[in-house]
Structures are given as C-alpha cells and as structure tokens.
Design a protein around this motif. Structure first.
Motif, PDB file in Angstrom:
ATOM      1  N   ARG A 122       0.826  -1.208   0.000  1.00 39.11           N
ATOM      2  CA  ARG A 122       0.000   0.000   0.000  1.00 39.11           C
ATOM      3  C   ARG A 122       0.861   1.259   0.000  1.00 39.11           C
ATOM      4  O   ARG A 122       0.581   2.237   0.714  1.00 39.11           O
ATOM      5  CB  ARG A 122      -0.967   0.003   1.195  1.00 39.11           C
ATOM      6  N   VAL A 123       1.895   1.209  -0.824  1.00 38.73           N
ATOM      7  CA  VAL A 123       2.731   2.397  -0.988  1.00 38.73           C
ATOM      8  C   VAL A 123       1.935   3.512  -1.657  1.00 38.73           C
ATOM      9  O   VAL A 123       2.108   4.691  -1.350  1.00 38.73           O
ATOM     10  CB  VAL A 123       3.984   2.052  -1.818  1.00 38.73           C
ATOM     11  N   TYR A 124       1.052   3.125  -2.572  1.00 30.51           N
ATOM     12  CA  TYR A 124       0.314   4.116  -3.363  1.00 30.51           C
ATOM     13  C   TYR A 124      -1.127   4.195  -2.872  1.00 30.51           C
ATOM     14  O   TYR A 124      -1.853   3.206  -2.864  1.00 30.51           O
ATOM     15  CB  TYR A 124       0.346   3.721  -4.843  1.00 30.51           C
ATOM     16  N   GLU A 125      -1.526   5.373  -2.465  1.00 26.99           N
ATOM     17  CA  GLU A 125      -2.919   5.565  -2.062  1.00 26.99           C
ATOM     18  C   GLU A 125      -3.402   6.926  -2.555  1.00 26.99           C
ATOM     19  O   GLU A 125      -2.621   7.872  -2.708  1.00 26.99           O
ATOM     20  CB  GLU A 125      -3.077   5.460  -0.542  1.00 26.99           C
ATOM     21  N   TYR A 126      -4.692   6.991  -2.826  1.00 23.93           N
ATOM     22  CA  TYR A 126      -5.290   8.238  -3.291  1.00 23.93           C
ATOM     23  C   TYR A 126      -6.048   8.879  -2.137  1.00 23.93           C
ATOM     24  O   TYR A 126      -6.852   8.235  -1.461  1.00 23.93           O
ATOM     25  CB  TYR A 126      -6.228   7.979  -4.465  1.00 23.93           C
ATOM     26  N   ILE A 127      -5.745  10.136  -1.912  1.00 27.26           N
ATOM     27  CA  ILE A 127      -6.431  10.904  -0.880  1.00 27.26           C
ATOM     28  C   ILE A 127      -7.097  12.105  -1.559  1.00 27.26           C
ATOM     29  O   ILE A 127      -6.697  12.528  -2.656  1.00 27.26           O
ATOM     30  CB  ILE A 127      -5.467  11.365   0.227  1.00 27.26           C
ATOM     31  N   SER A 128      -8.099  12.656  -0.926  1.00 29.96           N
ATOM     32  CA  SER A 128      -8.828  13.777  -1.513  1.00 29.96           C
ATOM     33  C   SER A 128      -8.089  15.085  -1.265  1.00 29.96           C
ATOM     34  O   SER A 128      -7.597  15.338  -0.151  1.00 29.96           O
ATOM     35  CB  SER A 128     -10.235  13.858  -0.921  1.00 29.96           C
ATOM     36  N   ASP A 129      -7.980  15.891  -2.310  1.00 23.34           N
ATOM     37  CA  ASP A 129      -7.378  17.206  -2.141  1.00 23.34           C
ATOM     38  C   ASP A 129      -8.432  18.187  -1.631  1.00 23.34           C
ATOM     39  O   ASP A 129      -9.554  17.805  -1.288  1.00 23.34           O
ATOM     40  CB  ASP A 129      -6.719  17.670  -3.441  1.00 23.34           C
ATOM     41  N   GLU A 130      -8.083  19.471  -1.603  1.00 24.19           N
ATOM     42  CA  GLU A 130      -9.006  20.468  -1.042  1.00 24.19           C
ATOM     43  C   GLU A 130     -10.293  20.593  -1.851  1.00 24.19           C
ATOM     44  O   GLU A 130     -11.310  21.065  -1.361  1.00 24.19           O
ATOM     45  CB  GLU A 130      -8.298  21.827  -0.934  1.00 24.19           C
ATOM     46  N   LYS A 131     -10.264  20.130  -3.101  1.00 26.59           N
ATOM     47  CA  LYS A 131     -11.468  20.166  -3.937  1.00 26.59           C
ATOM     48  C   LYS A 131     -12.254  18.860  -3.894  1.00 26.59           C
ATOM     49  O   LYS A 131     -13.284  18.733  -4.551  1.00 26.59           O
ATOM     50  CB  LYS A 131     -11.077  20.468  -5.378  1.00 26.59           C
ATOM     51  N   GLY A 132     -11.731  17.888  -3.150  1.00 27.86           N
ATOM     52  CA  GLY A 132     -12.386  16.600  -3.087  1.00 27.86           C
ATOM     53  C   GLY A 132     -11.993  15.650  -4.207  1.00 27.86           C
ATOM     54  O   GLY A 132     -12.565  14.561  -4.322  1.00 27.86           O
ATOM     55  N   ASP A 133     -11.026  16.056  -5.000  1.00 30.06           N
ATOM     56  CA  ASP A 133     -10.560  15.202  -6.101  1.00 30.06           C
ATOM     57  C   ASP A 133      -9.453  14.278  -5.612  1.00 30.06           C
ATOM     58  O   ASP A 133      -8.670  14.645  -4.713  1.00 30.06           O
ATOM     59  CB  ASP A 133     -10.035  16.063  -7.256  1.00 30.06           C
TER      60      ASP A 133
END
Length: 591
Positions: free
Chosen positions: A539-550
C-alpha cells in the motif's frame, strides 16, 4: 555512522594492502594487475575504491560468482580483489523466495556443503499438487520432481554463502545501494557508485550527510576490470544496461514477463507440522484467466512457508494480489493448518517468468548480467536459485579468464549456451506461454509438453503483451469485494508490514518517481480505477482527496518492500523505481 565505519575499515584494509605492496617487491604481473587495489578521493568529493571485480547484489548469483572467482584464484596461485555490494541492511535482508532448493549448482560450487553447518537441513519428504475450488482441494498427479531437493530459507542460505565468500577474501558490504553506473570516455562500464546519504526530501544536506562511494572495477588508469550485476529480478541498473545496449534484442528477443510472489512464514502447531512436506496448488482464488498458484512448504522448527504467486499480466485492474493471498488462507484445507499458529514474517517480491524466450544477451562493455537480473527462472519447476548460482559461476569463470588470460567475456555467453541452464530452460520454454489461453488449455498444453513432447516440441510459443499493457480498462470489469481481515488468519497491510521489518529513513528524496506527475489522476484513476492502490502489496500508493475533493496520489515510500511490482505493472510505465538510501527496505530473516 555505520556507513562511515565500514568505508573507513575498507579504506584501511586497502591502504594496508597498498603499503604492503610498496614494502615488498611487486609480484609477477600478467595482462592484468590482479589483487592490488587502491583508495582515492576524486574531484567529485566521493571516495573511490578500486577492485578487479565489483559485484552488485549479495544474492545467490552474486555470492556464487564471488566464491567461484576466489576458488579459481587459489587454484591458479594468483589473486583478484573482489567486492560485493548489497543494498539491504545485512546480507539476506532483501532476499525472498519460496524456496524448494535444488542443490545442483551448490554441489558444483561447494561439493562438501553437506558436511558443513549449512542452513540446508530439511529434505523434501512428500510432494503434493492440488487443484483448488472454493471449498475443495482435489489431488492431481504432481508435475514436480523434488526428490533430492530441500525446503530452505533463501535469506538464511545467502547469509551462509556470504561467510564462505569472506573466508576466501571477498569483501562484502551490506548497506550500500549502487545507484549509478560509471563509464569511461569510451562508454565502457568501469564500476558503480552508491548514492549520497543524509539528503533531505527538499534536496538539502542534513547533518548526517555523507557522499556516495565509487566502487571502480578498474585501476585509476581505467585498465580493464569487470562489473557483474546480480541485483535480482528487475534490477534497476541491470534494466538500464539492458535498454541502453539493446541486450534483449541481441538475446532471445522477447520481452520479460513477471509474477508477484507474496509470502508469509508461520509457526504452526506441532501436530500439524510435517518437515519436508511440499504442496503446490492452482485454481482458486484466482480466476481461470489469471496465471498463478500457491505453495505450502514445511521447514524445521514448526515453521511453514505459505505464499501466492500471481502473474502480473492479469487483466482485471480491481484485482489485489495481497487480498487474493488473504482469501487463499481462508480455504478450508489451508486454514486448518494455520489455526492455532502465529504469523512471524511477511514479504513480497517479483520474479521473472519469461524463461528461455526472454534471456537477454548478458554481456555489456565492461561486465555482465547474472542471476535473476537476466532471468533464468525455470517456471514449471518454480525454481531459479540453482540456475542463478550457475550463471554466476559461469560468469566468474569467464571473468577470471578475461582478467588473467586476456580472453573475451563472450566466453560467458558461449558457455551459458552449452550449460545445463540452457538445456533446462529450453525444455521448459512452452509452459508459461501456454497459459496465455487460460487455466484449462494451459494445463492441457503443459501436460503435452511434459509427457508427450518431453521438452522437444517442434515449436516455441511466444509471450503475450507486456504485463503493463495487459491491464484492461476498469469499465470492462466489476469491482472485487474482498472480505475484511479477521486478525487471526488474515491481516491488514499495516500488520503485515510490521512483520516485514521494513524501514526507510523518512527524510530522504523519494526513490519512487513519477515520470509525469499528471498521469496518476489523468490516466490511472480515469481509465483504470487507480490500480496502483491494489497491485502494490505494501500500500505504498494511495489516493487521498485534495481540497477540492478530487483524488490525489500520495506515495508512502517508507512502506516499500522493494518488490518492483510498480515498476512492472503501472499501465503507462510512469513509475521509476530507484534505490533509496542503502540499508533501507525490508529486514527478512527467515524468508
């Protein structure tokens, strides 16, 4: 500090050697200057150590090459200075394999190993082959012949081999990551350089900064010496050499194909332990279009090695090899072995599956590629340690003749084609590509190869698309819902990572680099539903939401197991795996 101590010790040994040489008449010299090194500080600010032979990687191939070189030196009453660099914190820390060990190469290298205190103690006692459905395990005739083989820990074996190499005078340096290939003005490889340490994420030098070291396979006048690359599967320097010198095209011509192996070692209950028992499986939990299988090997001390191997040309971007492994452990025939036991170590590593068709021409100006960096795994045997060792021995013999007698390193390629490696891989060449057509056709074609043609079929099958091109777009598949881990038999990734002893200096430049930082969100998320968040077993790579929710890709480089799956499977080949500071990564002890 430990790095500085080791380099200082190395410099002292080299200086003493040089002082001894000045204090006594020089020995007779042939077309080489064997065994007489020196230390120099270069204008780059890096210290340079000169050796006759520099070997990158203290795995079975690199250590077999080092041992064979020193054996040849003793037999000829000459000397060559040999060093082995290892990026793991200690020898064996980054070594992971099944491993049912075929001792053929070791019998040639160290014939009396059975009389020594080697970590090869558990002969194969039984050999079973299961076809799994969700709730059943059907016993089939075993396609393997493991008589005379042993169940071992490869990380323990290479530690023992390192002591044998050092007894012969090889200098082994763990904790040093070779990050750069050194060339002379004629573009001949003259050695490697380790990376600087003590560099912060922002590129500034921390208080602990120490410049890298150049390990030159030459004297300082750049007269010929040899560099051997033994980095293992998908070695970063080896891949650069293969690309730059078009070695795959000059070899057997086909691209390499890979699999990801995920493994745990358990301590199980005494009544369930059967030392030397070997079980391989195919089928569930993988679908019929995904090549792979699992293994259960009983070692000594109530230890059980259990793992799942998944070919990286799988199509479904929602597939998670880690979670497929957790599912596998829930099979009734497997779970009953593990219940009451304790998981003690976890790890993952990619392996070459291209076989004969994917062997590159292994020689470049100034050196050669050996072991799994070149790709000598015998896929139907699921064994590559014996072939890796033999390739190192053949390269050592060619290196010795090149340096002592002035012959060409071409001898390595010629002898490789005459060796039992070549014969073995040629006979096995059609097994892996047969499964391009699915599980059942693959098993039928494999049975024809084994029982009818016996490796002498009049055709050679080709591999399909490269692994990164095999991934379908997400709209062609439904998401896979994996069960939550129970904490007893199945585990979440953080728990498993803890058992891998993985550690990296947090404040260092990222060793996982994006060639184009817009590709993850623009391509991988949009078309493939973020496959890097699933194919990575750490799980080195994960997507998190930026300030716009993207969604925004976040790289947890400190989790990296050095498995190289990302370097292989990323759909657009946008991730470049480079070495972190030496000593970082997993800390395997029984893998």
């Amino acid at each position: 500090m430990q790095r500085a101590i080791r380099i200082a010790a190395a410099a002292t040994r080299r200086a003493l050697s040089s002082s001894a040489a000045r204090a006594s008449p020089p020995p007779p010299r042939g077309p080489l200057a064997p065994g007489w090194g020196a230390t120099r500080w270069l204008c780059s600010g890096r210290e340079a150590l000169s050796y006759d032979v520099v070997i990158v990687g203290a795995g079975p191939a690199g250590l077999a090459a080092a041992i064979r070189l020193k054996q040849l030196c003793r037999a000829a009453d000459t000397d060559l200075s040999v060093c082995v660099l290892e990026k793991g914190s200690e020898v064996g820390a980054h070594v992971l394999s099944g491993n049912v060990f075929e001792p053929r190469a070791l019998d040639e290298l160290i014939p009396k190993w059975r009389q020594e205190d080697s970590p090869i103690r558990v002969p194969v006692s039984s050999d079973k082959f299961w076809l799994l459905t969700k709730n059943q395990a059907w016993t089939l005739p075993s396609p393997f012949d493991n008589k005379g083989n042993y169940v071992i820990s490869l990380s323990q074996l290479v530690r023992w081999m390192a002591t044998k190499a050092e007894e012969l005078g090889v200098e082994v340096y763990p904790g040093f990551a070779a990050s750069e290939i050194l060339y002379d003005e004629n573009q001949i490889v003259t050695g490697v350089a380790t990376n600087d340490v003590g560099i912060a994420k922002d590129g500034t030098k921390r208080e602990t900064f120490q410049p890298g070291v150049e390990l030159r396979a030459s004297d300082f006048e750049n007269t010929g010496r040899i560099t051997l690359l033994a980095e293992g599967c998908r070695g970063s320097l080896s891949e650069k050499i293969i690309r730059n010198h078009k070695l795959r095209e000059r070899g057997q011509g086909q691209h390499q194909t890979y699999a990801l192996g995920i493994k745990e070692v358990w301590e199980i209950e005494e009544g369930k332990h059967n030392p030397g028992s070997v079980i391989h499986t195919v089928g569930w939990p993988l679908d019929t279009k995904t090549y792979g299988g699992s293994f259960l090997y009983h070692l000594d001390d109530r230890q059980l090695a259990i793992g799942l191997v998944v070919a990286l040309n799988y199509r479904n971007p929602f597939l998670s090899p880690y979670d497929e492994f957790q599912k596998f452990k829930q099979h009734p025939a497997v779970r009953k072995l593990l219940e009451g036991g304790t998981a003690i170590q976890y790890g993952a590593r990619t392996l070459n599956e291209g076989g004969f068709q994917s062997i590159p021409y292994p020689i470049f100006p100034g050196g050669a590629i050996i072991g799994c960096s070149a790709g000598f795994l015998n896929v139907p045997k699921i064994k590559g340690t014996h072939t890796a060792m033999k390739s190192g021995m053949l390269a050592a013999e060619a290196t010795f003749k090149s340096l002592v007698e002035g012959s060409s390193m071409e001898l390595y390629w010629e002898n490789l084609k005459k060796s039992w490696i070549w014969e073995e891989l040629h006979k096995a060449r059609n097994y892996r590509p047969a499964f391009e057509y699915g599980l059942i056709p693959g098993m039928v074609l494999s049975a024809l190869e084994r029982y009818i043609f016996k490796g002498k079929s009049p055709y050679t099958l080709k591999h399909g698309r490269p692994d990164h091109e095999a991934t379908d777009t997400a709209n062609l598949h439904a998401p896979i819902q994996y069960p939550k881990p129970d904490g007893h038999i199945t585990f979440d990734v953080p728990t498993s990572l803890y058992r891998s002893n993985t550690n990296h200096e947090h404040d260092q430049p990222p060793h996982l680099r994006l060639r184009d930082p817009t590709v993850p969100e623009r391509v991988n998320v949009a078309l493939y539903a973020a496959p890097e968040s699933r194919y990575c077993p750490a799980r080195v790579y994960e997507y998190i939401s930026d300030e716009k929710g993207d969604p925004k890709l976040h790289i947890n480089a400190q989790n990296c197991l050095h498995c190289k799956a990302c370097d292989i499977k990323d759909p657009k080949q946008n991730i470049e795996w480079t070495v972190p500071e030496g000593g970082g990564g997993p800390g395997y002890t029984v893998m």
